[in-house]
Design a protein around this motif. Structure first.
Motif, PDB file in Angstrom:
ATOM      1  N   ALA A 130       0.915  -1.131  -0.110  1.00 30.98           N
ATOM      2  CA  ALA A 130      -0.139   0.070   0.017  1.00 30.98           C
ATOM      3  C   ALA A 130       0.980   1.137   0.218  1.00 30.98           C
ATOM      4  O   ALA A 130       2.073   1.293   0.140  1.00 30.98           O
ATOM      5  N   VAL A 166     -12.518  -5.282  -1.908  1.00 29.18           N
ATOM      6  CA  VAL A 166     -12.028  -4.462  -2.984  1.00 29.18           C
ATOM      7  C   VAL A 166     -13.543  -3.731  -3.428  1.00 29.18           C
ATOM      8  O   VAL A 166     -14.493  -4.498  -3.708  1.00 29.18           O
ATOM      9  N   SER A 193      -5.249   7.313  -1.075  1.00 28.08           N
ATOM     10  CA  SER A 193      -4.153   6.826  -1.633  1.00 28.08           C
ATOM     11  C   SER A 193      -3.313   8.040  -2.303  1.00 28.08           C
ATOM     12  O   SER A 193      -2.070   7.992  -2.378  1.00 28.08           O
ATOM     13  N   HIS A 237      -4.871   1.257  -2.784  1.00 27.10           N
ATOM     14  CA  HIS A 237      -5.142   0.782  -1.311  1.00 27.10           C
ATOM     15  C   HIS A 237      -5.590   2.365  -0.445  1.00 27.10           C
ATOM     16  O   HIS A 237      -4.672   3.255  -0.564  1.00 27.10           O
ATOM     17  N   LYS A 286      -9.178  -1.835  -0.811  1.00 26.96           N
ATOM     18  CA  LYS A 286      -8.687  -1.376  -2.239  1.00 26.96           C
ATOM     19  C   LYS A 286      -9.929  -1.150  -3.209  1.00 26.96           C
ATOM     20  O   LYS A 286     -10.836  -1.601  -3.237  1.00 26.96           O
ATOM     21  N   ARG A 288     -10.682   0.460  -7.141  1.00 27.75           N
ATOM     22  CA  ARG A 288     -10.253  -0.111  -8.663  1.00 27.75           C
ATOM     23  C   ARG A 288     -11.333   0.846  -9.709  1.00 27.75           C
ATOM     24  O   ARG A 288     -12.371   0.815  -9.302  1.00 27.75           O
TER      25      ARG A 288
END
Length: 290
Positions: A130, A166, A193, A237, A286, A288
């Motif tokens: 991370a 996720v 992040s 992350h 996480k 995405r």
């Protein structure tokens, strides 16, 4: 043929017949092949009783390998403040360490550490990296996380899907916070992040983070009258930190979003003056692109 010779010829013919018969019997006895009859083929006499063969005992089950004691290794892994690590034994009886780390957690070092607690076995290590920026808030609350782990009913975060969840872009962030075993004020922060922090509680629509002992507070549920949030870029992350204290950490609410570099010094000052019973917990997740 003259009849005068009949008495003499008859005995000779009889002897010839007898000799021929005896020769045929001798030849017949030696001409037939000999067949060796096995014990299984031989038929017992009609009046005899057969005794069944005794049953052979079943072979013993193969010994099961002993499950290693992982309690010491779990305690050692909890000392890595910038990581969220789990250890388990796989079906092949091999020890496996997995999770996330925002610090300098080297896989080879973790494997060697496991050997100190699980004799004769090198652990399989699968740890994701991370952002190092997430290490600072985790270091700041390290002692509070240790205190929380010692509670009979600790402060907890429950994400749908558990650790390592996720979330895709556009998905709503909804999770539950379970209060510790004392009435507390919650400070819930979301570290992104890219170095920002969003204060999920208190927020402009929910200015109080107070909960009763052991109560469950759901955050982010659309239609509940409070704030709700959707996952968006940048992806990677990210980290949720929850602090429970007997009194509010800050005398007035912080800006709803601010740079983590501005917030962390203020948080450290607030924690330095917080009650000894203050505890904290954290969860990685996480995100995405959809």
């Amino acid at each position: 043929m003259n009849d005068a010779f009949a008495p003499t010829l008859a005995p000779t013919r009889w002897r010839h017949r007898c000799a021929a018969a005896l020769l045929a019997v001798a030849i017949g006895m030696t001409a037939w092949p000999v067949h060796a009859t096995t014990a299984s083929e031989a038929e017992p006499p009609a009046d005899s009783e057969t005794t069944p063969a005794p049953a052979l005992p079943a072979p013993p089950d193969p010994p099961r390998p002993a499950v290693p004691d992982l309690s010491g290794l779990r305690t050692a892994l909890a000392e890595f403040q910038c990581a969220e690590l789990e250890v388990a034994v796989g079906t092949d009886q091999r020890v496996a360490i997995s999770g996330l780390s925002a610090g300098d957690t080297d896989p080879d070092s973790l494997a060697l550490l496991a050997q100190d607690y699980v004799t004769g076995q090198r652990a399989a290590v699968d740890v994701e990296r991370a952002s190092p920026a997430l290490c600072e808030p985790l270091t700041l609350i390290g002692a509070l996380r240790t205190s929380n782990a010692g509670l009979a009913a600790p402060l907890a975060i429950r994400l749908k899907g558990g650790t390592g969840t996720v979330l895709d872009g556009g998905q709503e962030l909804v999770f539950d916070v379970t209060a510790p075993d004392f009435p507390a004020h919650l400070q819930v922060d979301y570290f992104t992040s890219d170095g920002d922090v969003v204060h999920l509680l208190p927020n402009p629509l929910e200015i109080s983070g107070r909960v009763e002992a052991g109560a469950v507070r759901r955050l982010g549920e659309r239609g509940a009258g409070g704030r709700f949030w959707s996952i968006g870029p940048p992806y990677g992350h990210e980290l949720i930190v929850v602090i429970a204290s007997p009194t509010p950490l800050f005398p007035s609410p912080r800006p709803e979003a601010e740079p983590a570099s501005s917030y962390l010094p203020a948080l450290k000052q607030a924690l330095d003056g917080a009650a000894p019973t203050t505890v904290a917990t954290a969860r990685f997740l996480k995100t995405r692109a959809p």
